[in-house]
Design a protein around this motif. Structure first.
Motif, PDB file in Angstrom:
ATOM      1  N   GLY A  31       0.810  -1.220   0.000  1.00 42.95           N
ATOM      2  CA  GLY A  31       0.000   0.000   0.000  1.00 42.95           C
ATOM      3  C   GLY A  31       0.836   1.260   0.000  1.00 42.95           C
ATOM      4  O   GLY A  31       1.609   1.513  -0.920  1.00 42.95           O
ATOM      5  N   LEU A  32       0.732   2.049   1.056  1.00 42.12           N
ATOM      6  CA  LEU A  32       1.455   3.319   1.160  1.00 42.12           C
ATOM      7  C   LEU A  32       2.573   3.271   2.198  1.00 42.12           C
ATOM      8  O   LEU A  32       3.104   4.313   2.575  1.00 42.12           O
ATOM      9  CB  LEU A  32       0.470   4.433   1.509  1.00 42.12           C
ATOM     10  CG  LEU A  32      -0.576   4.737   0.440  1.00 42.12           C
ATOM     11  CD1 LEU A  32      -1.650   5.666   0.979  1.00 42.12           C
ATOM     12  CD2 LEU A  32       0.071   5.313  -0.798  1.00 42.12           C
ATOM     13  N   MET A  33       2.927   2.058   2.669  1.00 43.48           N
ATOM     14  CA  MET A  33       4.007   1.962   3.661  1.00 43.48           C
ATOM     15  C   MET A  33       5.284   2.584   3.112  1.00 43.48           C
ATOM     16  O   MET A  33       5.626   2.393   1.944  1.00 43.48           O
ATOM     17  CB  MET A  33       4.290   0.494   4.024  1.00 43.48           C
ATOM     18  CG  MET A  33       3.306  -0.087   4.983  1.00 43.48           C
ATOM     19  SD  MET A  33       3.859  -1.636   5.726  1.00 43.48           S
ATOM     20  CE  MET A  33       4.100  -2.698   4.332  1.00 43.48           C
ATOM     21  N   PHE A  34       5.964   3.316   3.946  1.00 44.95           N
ATOM     22  CA  PHE A  34       7.252   3.956   3.643  1.00 44.95           C
ATOM     23  C   PHE A  34       7.128   5.047   2.582  1.00 44.95           C
ATOM     24  O   PHE A  34       8.128   5.587   2.129  1.00 44.95           O
ATOM     25  CB  PHE A  34       8.309   2.931   3.229  1.00 44.95           C
ATOM     26  CG  PHE A  34       8.493   1.824   4.224  1.00 44.95           C
ATOM     27  CD1 PHE A  34       9.075   2.080   5.453  1.00 44.95           C
ATOM     28  CD2 PHE A  34       8.059   0.544   3.950  1.00 44.95           C
ATOM     29  CE1 PHE A  34       9.238   1.078   6.386  1.00 44.95           C
ATOM     30  CE2 PHE A  34       8.220  -0.475   4.874  1.00 44.95           C
ATOM     31  CZ  PHE A  34       8.806  -0.218   6.093  1.00 44.95           C
ATOM     32  N   ASN A  35       5.931   5.367   2.157  1.00 41.99           N
ATOM     33  CA  ASN A  35       5.712   6.420   1.170  1.00 41.99           C
ATOM     34  C   ASN A  35       5.735   7.759   1.905  1.00 41.99           C
ATOM     35  O   ASN A  35       5.058   7.920   2.913  1.00 41.99           O
ATOM     36  CB  ASN A  35       4.352   6.195   0.494  1.00 41.99           C
ATOM     37  CG  ASN A  35       4.151   7.048  -0.720  1.00 41.99           C
ATOM     38  OD1 ASN A  35       4.585   8.182  -0.758  1.00 41.99           O
ATOM     39  ND2 ASN A  35       3.479   6.504  -1.698  1.00 41.99           N
ATOM     40  N   PRO A  36       6.482   8.744   1.430  1.00 45.66           N
ATOM     41  CA  PRO A  36       6.558  10.021   2.137  1.00 45.66           C
ATOM     42  C   PRO A  36       5.270  10.835   2.053  1.00 45.66           C
ATOM     43  O   PRO A  36       5.061  11.747   2.839  1.00 45.66           O
ATOM     44  CB  PRO A  36       7.706  10.755   1.445  1.00 45.66           C
ATOM     45  CG  PRO A  36       7.783  10.147   0.099  1.00 45.66           C
ATOM     46  CD  PRO A  36       7.348   8.712   0.262  1.00 45.66           C
ATOM     47  N   GLY A  37       4.404  10.519   1.115  1.00 46.68           N
ATOM     48  CA  GLY A  37       3.141  11.243   0.987  1.00 46.68           C
ATOM     49  C   GLY A  37       2.574  11.094  -0.405  1.00 46.68           C
ATOM     50  O   GLY A  37       3.189  10.495  -1.285  1.00 46.68           O
ATOM     51  N   LEU A  38       1.403  11.623  -0.583  1.00 47.52           N
ATOM     52  CA  LEU A  38       0.761  11.622  -1.894  1.00 47.52           C
ATOM     53  C   LEU A  38       0.714  13.044  -2.420  1.00 47.52           C
ATOM     54  O   LEU A  38       0.551  13.999  -1.663  1.00 47.52           O
ATOM     55  CB  LEU A  38      -0.673  11.088  -1.780  1.00 47.52           C
ATOM     56  CG  LEU A  38      -0.825   9.618  -1.448  1.00 47.52           C
ATOM     57  CD1 LEU A  38      -2.290   9.286  -1.179  1.00 47.52           C
ATOM     58  CD2 LEU A  38      -0.293   8.753  -2.568  1.00 47.52           C
ATOM     59  N   GLY A  39       0.833  13.179  -3.724  1.00 47.26           N
ATOM     60  CA  GLY A  39       0.701  14.489  -4.341  1.00 47.26           C
ATOM     61  C   GLY A  39      -0.760  14.871  -4.479  1.00 47.26           C
ATOM     62  O   GLY A  39      -1.660  14.068  -4.212  1.00 47.26           O
ATOM     63  N   ASN A  40      -0.995  16.083  -4.897  1.00 42.26           N
ATOM     64  CA  ASN A  40      -2.367  16.512  -5.164  1.00 42.26           C
ATOM     65  C   ASN A  40      -2.956  15.637  -6.257  1.00 42.26           C
ATOM     66  O   ASN A  40      -2.285  15.303  -7.230  1.00 42.26           O
ATOM     67  CB  ASN A  40      -2.401  17.978  -5.608  1.00 42.26           C
ATOM     68  CG  ASN A  40      -1.996  18.907  -4.488  1.00 42.26           C
ATOM     69  OD1 ASN A  40      -2.166  18.588  -3.314  1.00 42.26           O
ATOM     70  ND2 ASN A  40      -1.460  20.058  -4.849  1.00 42.26           N
ATOM     71  N   TYR A  41      -4.212  15.248  -6.087  1.00 45.09           N
ATOM     72  CA  TYR A  41      -4.946  14.444  -7.068  1.00 45.09           C
ATOM     73  C   TYR A  41      -4.338  13.059  -7.259  1.00 45.09           C
ATOM     74  O   TYR A  41      -4.423  12.485  -8.338  1.00 45.09           O
ATOM     75  CB  TYR A  41      -5.064  15.181  -8.406  1.00 45.09           C
ATOM     76  CG  TYR A  41      -5.653  16.553  -8.263  1.00 45.09           C
ATOM     77  CD1 TYR A  41      -7.004  16.727  -8.032  1.00 45.09           C
ATOM     78  CD2 TYR A  41      -4.833  17.674  -8.299  1.00 45.09           C
ATOM     79  CE1 TYR A  41      -7.539  17.984  -7.858  1.00 45.09           C
ATOM     80  CE2 TYR A  41      -5.366  18.949  -8.127  1.00 45.09           C
ATOM     81  CZ  TYR A  41      -6.721  19.096  -7.910  1.00 45.09           C
ATOM     82  OH  TYR A  41      -7.255  20.340  -7.734  1.00 45.09           O
ATOM     83  N   GLU A  42      -3.712  12.521  -6.215  1.00 47.69           N
ATOM     84  CA  GLU A  42      -3.176  11.165  -6.248  1.00 47.69           C
ATOM     85  C   GLU A  42      -3.836  10.340  -5.156  1.00 47.69           C
ATOM     86  O   GLU A  42      -4.320  10.873  -4.160  1.00 47.69           O
ATOM     87  CB  GLU A  42      -1.668  11.153  -6.022  1.00 47.69           C
ATOM     88  CG  GLU A  42      -0.872  11.714  -7.159  1.00 47.69           C
ATOM     89  CD  GLU A  42       0.629  11.567  -6.924  1.00 47.69           C
ATOM     90  OE1 GLU A  42       1.343  11.687  -7.917  1.00 47.69           O
ATOM     91  OE2 GLU A  42       1.071  11.372  -5.791  1.00 47.69           O
ATOM     92  N   GLY A  43      -3.858   9.030  -5.356  1.00 47.47           N
ATOM     93  CA  GLY A  43      -4.444   8.144  -4.357  1.00 47.47           C
ATOM     94  C   GLY A  43      -4.063   6.713  -4.609  1.00 47.47           C
ATOM     95  O   GLY A  43      -3.182   6.403  -5.428  1.00 47.47           O
ATOM     96  N   ILE A  44      -4.748   5.821  -3.908  1.00 49.73           N
ATOM     97  CA  ILE A  44      -4.494   4.399  -4.038  1.00 49.73           C
ATOM     98  C   ILE A  44      -5.844   3.693  -4.011  1.00 49.73           C
ATOM     99  O   ILE A  44      -6.744   4.078  -3.256  1.00 49.73           O
ATOM    100  CB  ILE A  44      -3.560   3.897  -2.913  1.00 49.73           C
ATOM    101  CG1 ILE A  44      -3.186   2.436  -3.102  1.00 49.73           C
ATOM    102  CG2 ILE A  44      -4.158   4.128  -1.551  1.00 49.73           C
ATOM    103  CD1 ILE A  44      -2.086   1.964  -2.175  1.00 49.73           C
ATOM    104  N   LEU A  45      -6.009   2.702  -4.863  1.00 54.20           N
ATOM    105  CA  LEU A  45      -7.243   1.931  -4.936  1.00 54.20           C
ATOM    106  C   LEU A  45      -6.921   0.504  -4.523  1.00 54.20           C
ATOM    107  O   LEU A  45      -6.172  -0.192  -5.216  1.00 54.20           O
ATOM    108  CB  LEU A  45      -7.795   1.973  -6.367  1.00 54.20           C
ATOM    109  CG  LEU A  45      -9.088   1.248  -6.635  1.00 54.20           C
ATOM    110  CD1 LEU A  45     -10.223   1.849  -5.808  1.00 54.20           C
ATOM    111  CD2 LEU A  45      -9.439   1.324  -8.117  1.00 54.20           C
ATOM    112  N   LEU A  46      -7.443   0.096  -3.373  1.00 54.14           N
ATOM    113  CA  LEU A  46      -7.217  -1.253  -2.843  1.00 54.14           C
ATOM    114  C   LEU A  46      -8.412  -2.111  -3.224  1.00 54.14           C
ATOM    115  O   LEU A  46      -9.520  -1.894  -2.727  1.00 54.14           O
ATOM    116  CB  LEU A  46      -7.042  -1.208  -1.323  1.00 54.14           C
ATOM    117  CG  LEU A  46      -5.921  -0.299  -0.816  1.00 54.14           C
ATOM    118  CD1 LEU A  46      -5.987  -0.176   0.693  1.00 54.14           C
ATOM    119  CD2 LEU A  46      -4.572  -0.825  -1.251  1.00 54.14           C
TER     120      LEU A  46
END
Length: 81
Positions: A31-46
């Motif tokens: 998923g988003l582990m160790f990710n520093p962050g998301l940019g504007n208009y970004e996401g993740i679909l699980l």
């Protein structure tokens, strides 16, 4: 992870979202582990097999930022927030 675009078809004035499509166990687990962050208009679909949030879980191990979670069924209807 493959990237997909999510479009709001009820309000076309809104920008598309660029999301990572996570359908395998490993991609959902990372998923988003160790990710520093998301940019504007970004996401993740699980992607899960369930039509609701029952039997689905989201962990926050090694997360560096807060998230908002929305469960959507196969008809693209929001079933929980």
């Amino acid at each position: 992870m493959k990237q997909v675009r999510v479009r709001n078809t009820t309000n076309l004035a809104l920008r598309d979202l660029k999301v990572s499509f996570c359908s395998s166990f490993l991609s959902r687990f990372k998923g988003l582990m160790f990710n520093p962050g998301l940019g504007n208009y970004e996401g993740i679909l699980l992607v899960e097999d369930s039509e609701s949030r029952i039997n689905s879980a989201i962990h926050m191990f090694f997360m560096r930022f807060d998230i908002a979670v929305i469960w959507i069924n196969s008809k693209y209807q929001v079933v929980d927030v």
